[in-house]
Design a protein around this motif. Structure first.
Motif: not given
Length: 275
Positions: A176-181
């Protein structure tokens, strides 16, 4: 005795009519009584797994019909990597080898990577590969297929497909294109719908950065945790291992196989040597 055997052989041969080359003007005639009892099959049935595998690993006795069925009823599995001296001395990555073990330290699968030397040398841990998992009958139980995806590119989603021989897609693990985790979705191969969500350590920065050697992943579904994956140092074996704990005993063998595939994807993305 030999004479009686020869007589029986002749009697058997007399019942079998070998067709000669027919005359173009005459049709071929079979004068023997031939009955077809079975039709040819496209797939060869799997050799059943030994019974002791089923009796010692689960709370009930059953004989697995396919390779990944031996994951049923297991509270956890542990993935151990086999290191080669040649790769350690030369620094060139070789095809990885793993052993998937049960809580009783019984080897369930032997996993071997299939990739080209150029891809291992150029792309490192982001290389495309196929991972073949063999059960105790030396038959393929699962096949993991990963496409090229560099760990340093956050915009490029990482994906791993879980296949069941001879060619059925069991499911996929998609980033999934996430940035925090780090976050991944485990999708069903038939419907394409997400079945589980894999969440990495919170506040770990950009998901494309290297995580600590020891970290923990939660596998959620329907708002509750169904399983977990961690990477820890095992002092008894002097190596790191990837451990999967099935907290929900109602997980099917198919769901456990999908979770096992996600653990192998995490192994390559975060715990292998990278560019």
């Amino acid at each position: 005795m030999l004479q009686n055997d020869a007589v029986r052989t002749l009697q058997y041969d007399s019942e079998i009519r070998v067709a000669q080359q027919p005359n173009p003007s005459e049709p071929r005639v079979y004068d023997s009584h031939i009955s077809i009892t079975s039709q040819p099959r496209a797939e060869i049935p799997r050799i059943p797994l030994p019974v002791p595998i089923a009796t010692v690993t689960g709370s009930r006795t059953f004989i697995p019909l396919s390779g990944y069925d031996c994951l049923a009823d297991l509270p956890s599995v542990h993935i151990e990597q086999s290191f080669e001296l040649n790769a350690a001395l030369t620094g060139v990555s070789s095809e990885n080898r793993y052993v998937v073990r049960s809580p009783l330290n019984d080897a369930i699968f032997a996993a071997s990577e299939s990739s080209t030397e150029s891809n291992r040398l150029i792309w490192g841990a982001g290389r495309p590969f196929q991972m073949h998992l063999l059960d105790k009958t030396h038959q393929e139980a699962l096949v993991f297929r990963k496409k090229l995806a560099l760990g340093s590119l956050c915009c490029q989603p990482k994906c791993l497909e879980i296949w069941v021989p001879p060619g059925n897609v069991l499911g996929r693990v998609v980033q999934s294109p996430t940035f925090m985790q780090p976050e991944f979705f485990i999708e069903d191969g038939n419907t394409g719908q997400p079945v589980f969500c894999v969440e990495g350590p919170a506040n770990s920065g950009f998901c494309c950065f290297c995580l600590p050697r020891e970290c923990y992943f939660r596998i959620n579904s329907g708002g509750s945790m169904r399983a977990s994956i961690d990477h820890k140092w095992m002092a008894s074996k002097s190596q790191y291992t990837t451990n999967i704990y099935f907290s929900d005993p109602k997980l099917t063998a198919k769901e456990r196989a999908l979770i096992l595939g996600s653990a192998f994807l995490l192994e390559y993305l975060y715990f292998q040597t990278r560019l």
